[in-house]
Enzyme design. Sequence first.
Site, PDB file in Angstrom:
ATOM      1  N   GLU A  80       0.818  -1.214   0.000  1.00  0.00           N
ATOM      2  CA  GLU A  80       0.000   0.000   0.000  1.00  0.00           C
ATOM      3  C   GLU A  80       0.849   1.261   0.000  1.00  0.00           C
ATOM      4  OE1 GLU A  80      -2.938  -0.030   3.059  1.00  0.00           O
ATOM      5  OE2 GLU A  80      -4.185  -1.514   2.034  1.00  0.00           O
ATOM      6  N   HIS A 128       9.278 -26.691   0.793  1.00  0.00           N
ATOM      7  CA  HIS A 128       8.726 -27.863   0.103  1.00  0.00           C
ATOM      8  C   HIS A 128       7.707 -27.476  -0.967  1.00  0.00           C
ATOM      9  CE1 HIS A 128      10.635 -30.609   2.976  1.00  0.00           C
ATOM     10  NE2 HIS A 128      10.335 -29.696   3.880  1.00  0.00           N
ATOM     11  N   LYS A 137     -13.503  -0.580  -3.486  1.00  0.00           N
ATOM     12  CA  LYS A 137     -14.547  -0.307  -2.495  1.00  0.00           C
ATOM     13  C   LYS A 137     -15.722   0.429  -3.143  1.00  0.00           C
ATOM     14  CE  LYS A 137     -11.490  -0.055   1.549  1.00  0.00           C
ATOM     15  NZ  LYS A 137     -11.014   0.788   2.667  1.00  0.00           N
TER      16      LYS A 137
END
Length: 359
Positions: A214, A235, A350
């Site tokens: 951000e 792994h 948003k």
Amino acid sequence: MGARALFEACCHPYHNELSRSQRGNRPRLYFEGNNVDNDAVYGLVELLQSDPAADWGIVVISKSGSTLETAVAFRVFVEALQKHCQARQIELGSRILAVSQEDSRLWRLCRRLGVPEDQMFAFPEDVGGRFSVLSAVGLVPAAILGLNIEELLAGACAANAAFRTNEIDDNPILRYVAICHLMEVRRGASIRVLSTWGKRLEAVGLWYDQLLSESLGKNGQGATPLTVVNTRDLHSRGQQHQEGRRDKLFTNLWAEQTSLPTVTIPKWDFDDDQLNKLAGKCLSDVLSAARQGTTQAYAEDLRRSAEIILPQLQERSLGELFQFLMLATVVEGRLIGINPYGQPGVEAYKRHMQQLLSR
């Protein structure tokens, strides 16, 4: 995420599963409302209601109170808490703690719900959410858990002092910024892999992911952060990191000392798993060998890495780490000509989400 990072790094790894006495009379703490997940919310409500004798409450944290994920979760949990309080004949407001900007939407709502003034903590107006871990946002949950918040802040002050007074060659924050910046502009290392050695630092890495993304992800710039937990992720990602594209800088984050008693590998009369040769070694020896072996393998193939070493997972070292990473992020933003504060790109999704929900 900062509060969760403190919880996972400084509390017992299975804190919520311990009995009240084993937890030192500290409450359990569950995190919800940072995502939209029906089953996770339902499951936690179900858990809270499973023992009618158990008392519980809500800590709600939101700067503006308008973040939809948090606001929706708060309403759902308040509904459940209201039933709980009615059954116990206690005031709803007495079981809510709030951290928000004064006179925000959430602040006004909590007043309407009867939350006392001394249970409402101001979110600093000039501090962005990702930079707020050392404010009431992180300090209130830390205090609830009995963590030493004075030591947490003392660690942050130590990072500030070192940053202000140390010369460049002996200034760890400036040196880290220089390494990251030079690796990106000269070697194309646009992916920052934070390799946390041990599960308890994973949430710190996820907090740093948000901080870096951000703050620097603007104007077509900004490195991409990636948190891994080793040895677990060796792994799954190890092959790609060892022989994949050379676009990564690896930063190893680890603590020199364990917080709990040492676990050693036992010796058995039989040796079907062929581990008797390691008998007597402790798990931290195995982790250290894995870290050193991985770093050596990367170096042999000219894949660069840096190290951030903590003395131990405790409040002072976590406070210093948080401040270290926040200062480094701000300095790098200034270095590349980006304002590290604000996140205008986050607001776009948003806006569209609210439009879709309004149909």
